[in-house]
Enzyme design. Structure first.
Site, short mmCIF file in Angstrom:
data_model
loop_
_atom_site.label_atom_id
_atom_site.label_comp_id
_atom_site.label_asym_id
_atom_site.label_seq_id
_atom_site.Cartn_x
_atom_site.Cartn_y
_atom_site.Cartn_z
N GLY A 50 0.77 -1.24 0.00
CA GLY A 50 0.00 0.00 0.00
C GLY A 50 0.80 1.29 0.00
N GLU A 104 4.40 4.33 5.88
CA GLU A 104 3.10 3.67 5.85
C GLU A 104 2.10 4.50 5.06
OE1 GLU A 104 1.53 1.18 5.98
OE2 GLU A 104 1.60 0.05 7.83
N ASP A 105 1.18 3.82 4.39
CA ASP A 105 0.07 4.53 3.74
C ASP A 105 -0.88 5.07 4.80
OD1 ASP A 105 -0.71 1.96 4.47
OD2 ASP A 105 -1.49 1.41 2.51
N ASP A 108 -3.99 2.70 11.37
CA ASP A 108 -5.40 2.58 11.77
C ASP A 108 -5.45 2.09 13.22
OD1 ASP A 108 -8.15 2.21 11.75
OD2 ASP A 108 -8.07 0.35 10.61
N LYS A 136 -5.66 7.32 11.38
CA LYS A 136 -7.03 7.31 11.94
C LYS A 136 -6.89 7.21 13.45
CE LYS A 136 -8.90 4.27 8.30
NZ LYS A 136 -9.51 2.94 8.12
N PHE A 164 -13.48 3.41 6.06
CA PHE A 164 -12.66 2.60 5.17
C PHE A 164 -12.43 3.33 3.86
CE2 PHE A 164 -11.86 -0.70 2.00
CZ PHE A 164 -10.77 -1.31 2.59
N ASP A 171 -6.13 -0.43 -0.76
CA ASP A 171 -6.95 -1.37 -1.53
C ASP A 171 -8.18 -1.86 -0.80
OD1 ASP A 171 -5.26 -2.94 0.32
OD2 ASP A 171 -6.21 -4.65 -0.66
N ARG A 177 -5.93 0.22 -5.82
CA ARG A 177 -4.63 0.79 -5.45
C ARG A 177 -4.16 1.86 -6.43
NH1 ARG A 177 -2.36 -2.23 -1.33
NH2 ARG A 177 -2.63 -4.49 -1.34
P1 IMP Z 1 -3.41 -1.12 11.32
O1 IMP Z 1 -2.54 -2.31 11.61
O2 IMP Z 1 -4.83 -1.38 11.74
O3 IMP Z 1 -2.88 0.17 11.84
O4 IMP Z 1 -3.53 -0.99 9.76
C1 IMP Z 1 -2.47 -0.79 8.97
C2 IMP Z 1 -2.64 -1.34 7.57
O5 IMP Z 1 -3.97 -1.75 7.27
C3 IMP Z 1 -2.33 -0.23 6.62
O6 IMP Z 1 -0.97 -0.24 6.28
C4 IMP Z 1 -3.20 -0.55 5.44
O7 IMP Z 1 -2.51 -1.41 4.58
C5 IMP Z 1 -4.38 -1.26 6.02
N1 IMP Z 1 -5.52 -0.33 6.20
C6 IMP Z 1 -5.88 0.36 7.32
N2 IMP Z 1 -6.97 1.12 7.10
C7 IMP Z 1 -7.29 0.93 5.79
C8 IMP Z 1 -8.32 1.47 4.96
O8 IMP Z 1 -9.17 2.29 5.35
N3 IMP Z 1 -8.32 1.04 3.68
C9 IMP Z 1 -7.42 0.13 3.17
N4 IMP Z 1 -6.44 -0.38 3.93
C10 IMP Z 1 -6.37 0.00 5.23
MG MG Z 2 -0.20 -0.90 4.55
#
Ligand code: IMP
Ligand code: MG
Length: 187
Positions: A50, A104-105, A108, A136, A164, A171, A177
């Site tokens: 991502g 990181e993209d 979350d 987020k 989301f 993606d 993407r």
């Molecule tokens: P985390 O581990 O929950 O912080 O999420 C991190 C990863 O989940 C990111 O690097 C994204 O690849 C994916 N992700 C988190 N939120 C979204 C979203 O809203 N859309 C798509 N991918 C997400």
């Molecule tokens: Mg990611």
């Protein structure tokens, strides 16, 4: 294009390509100020898949010449976080004694970057920081209530509400993407 349809879902435009470029340029300038005159540039660690478009955009604005490597990690399935890393590959170089910036993209729940910080520290990285295009904070802080405090991303492009999104690397089941703008799930 204000709406896109991917698989069974509809998304509407939320962040324009112009805004993404400007937010990313500001992040590059922050990193430039941080590393101005430093004897050793950090290693940029692109989290695949991502973060590719974000990493490429960020690299255009850097005034120093970092080493760049990547790691493949996954934590999402469909529109939900799986709550743990489901897939890890790399990094493609030794990070022993290195100052590492994870690109990181989006952050979350924080599960991915928190696990990566531990993993990289275990590989001997001297310092690990996180530079994320989007953050987020809501889910991140909810997760802290359950699992205890986590380190917030040190460099954040833009905070967004808990929804989301897809596009510019992000993606929905591997689609979306390549969209130039960012779109949010349309209820
Ligand atoms: P985390 O581990 O929950 O912080 O999420 C991190 C990863 O989940 C990111 O690097 C994204 O690849 C994916 N992700 C988190 N939120 C979204 C979203 O809203 N859309 C798509 N991918 C997400
Ligand atoms: Mg990611």
């Amino acid at each position: 294009m204000d709406k896109v349809h991917i698989l069974d879902k509809t998304f509407r435009k939320m962040i324009s390509h112009e805004e993404i470029v400007s937010v990313t340029k500001e992040l590059a300038e922050k990193l430039n100020r941080e590393y101005e005159g430093c004897s050793e540039a950090p290693v940029l660690l692109c989290t695949l898949t991502g973060s590719l478009p974000f990493a490429a955009e960020l690299m255009k604005g850097l005034a120093f010449d970092p080493m760049v490597t990547s790691m493949k990690v996954s934590s999402y399935s469909g529109t939900q976080s799986a709550g743990r890393l489901t897939d890890v590959m790399g990094p493609t170089m030794s990070l022993e004694g290195k100052d590492v910036i994870i690109l990181e993209d989006i952050v979350d729940t924080g599960v991915t970057v928190t696990a990566m910080r531990k993993l990289l520290a275990g590989m001997g990285a001297k310092r690990v920081r996180v530079c994320t295009m989007l953050f987020k904070p809501e889910k991140f802080h909810d997760m802290e209530k359950v699992n205890g405090p986590m380190t917030e991303p040190e460099f954040v492009g833009k905070e967004i509400p808990n929804a989301f999104i897809i596009g510019f690397g992000l993606d929905y089941n591997e689609f979306g993407r390549c969209l130039k703008d960012i779109y949010v799930l349309y209820e």
